[in-house]
Design a protein around this motif. Sequence first.
Motif, short mmCIF file in Angstrom:
data_model
loop_
_atom_site.label_atom_id
_atom_site.label_comp_id
_atom_site.label_asym_id
_atom_site.label_seq_id
_atom_site.Cartn_x
_atom_site.Cartn_y
_atom_site.Cartn_z
N TRP A 93 40.33 43.94 44.10
CA TRP A 93 40.72 44.91 45.12
C TRP A 93 39.50 45.77 45.50
N ASP A 142 46.04 41.27 55.10
CA ASP A 142 46.86 40.30 54.37
C ASP A 142 46.41 40.18 52.92
N ARG A 143 45.11 40.06 52.72
CA ARG A 143 44.57 39.94 51.36
C ARG A 143 44.84 41.20 50.55
N ALA A 171 47.30 43.33 50.94
CA ALA A 171 48.73 43.39 50.62
C ALA A 171 49.07 42.46 49.46
N GLU A 172 48.43 41.29 49.45
CA GLU A 172 48.65 40.32 48.37
C GLU A 172 48.17 40.88 47.03
N ILE A 173 46.97 41.46 47.04
CA ILE A 173 46.40 42.02 45.81
C ILE A 173 47.24 43.20 45.31
N SER A 214 50.37 43.82 45.79
CA SER A 214 51.65 43.34 45.27
C SER A 214 51.49 42.75 43.87
N LEU A 215 50.45 41.94 43.67
CA LEU A 215 50.20 41.33 42.37
C LEU A 215 49.85 42.39 41.33
#
Length: 362
Positions: free
Chosen positions: A152, A303-304, A306-308, A310-311
């Motif tokens: 991140w 997008d990236r 948001a993915e990070i 969330s994980l």
Amino acid sequence: MTATIKGYFACANSSRGFCNYFESNLQGLERLYILKGGPGTGKSTLMKEIGADFYDLGYDIEFIYCSSDPSSLDGVLIPALKVGIVDGTAPHVIEPTAPGAIEQYVNLGIAWDKEKLSPYKDEILLLKHEISACYERLYSEYAHALKIHDAWEKIYIDEMDFNLAPQFRYVICETLLKYPSIDHTPTVKHRFFGASTPTGSVDYIEDLTHDLKRYFIKGRPGTGKSTLLKELAKKSETLGYDTEIYHCSFDPESLDMVLIPQLNICFFDSTAPHEYFPSLETDEVIDTYEALITPGTDEANADRLAEIASLYKATIKKGTTALGEAKKLHDVLEEIYIKAMNFQIIEGIYEQIKSEIYDLIK
């Protein structure tokens, strides 16, 4: 003047394991009671009662909360009397510097009935083993979360203006800490204003800062907030001012706040999970994202990111779940000891300690 109660953590369950700054906060004490005894023996209750007694007498009190159970205390300090009482059991064992002269061990275990505990020997050992396993899971999940957080940060680090960053920090330090140096060897204390607990993130920022000049440091992961705080702390120490350094409970190698009591000023990372916004007329914002990061970085990596995010949150939740399970098991362990305790003996110990501290006032 009305007495105050200051709350903070001296220890944290972090991504780098258990982190302990306990002894940093015991500097300058001339009497320290180190409580020994198992879970449920009344250590926290005794400290809360002593704190309440001397607060009612007009003394400022510092409560050191337990990060594994923020409803419990790890310690209570009465700075004006240079007295402290702490839980000296694992994992924050206190090593005495001058046993008998400064530190006094207080064994609350004298109040339990061994005959009532003996039948539970196997259950006690099993519970302790299961609690240890929960903490191993916690630290494993948090260590994984740290790696996710590093990814991140990298998104923003790659977009940072490294030519401007040192100048930015220099100007902030020289402008906001434009105070005369003083002939004083500064006392530096390391602690946490918040912690990841079984119920989620808990912090005492408002208690610590409500009457100070506050600088809210905004930004994103990897935008230099901690680096700025480290330079502010160094500047404060260089000028000779006592400095309270509040580390990030998730990653203690990073800082979340620098508080300078003699100047009534603080600088703190006011981003999630301890996100605050200016509420006083004197509050100001320093935004490291706006100052140092390429405009549009958020949008270009939406997008990236948001993915990070969330994980990261999912992994942190797994760790917090393990911590919650450890707390439930610890509660069961406490109940076993509570049933075997003679709390009249604990009351006598409390009265003895209170009397000894009262004698310091006379």
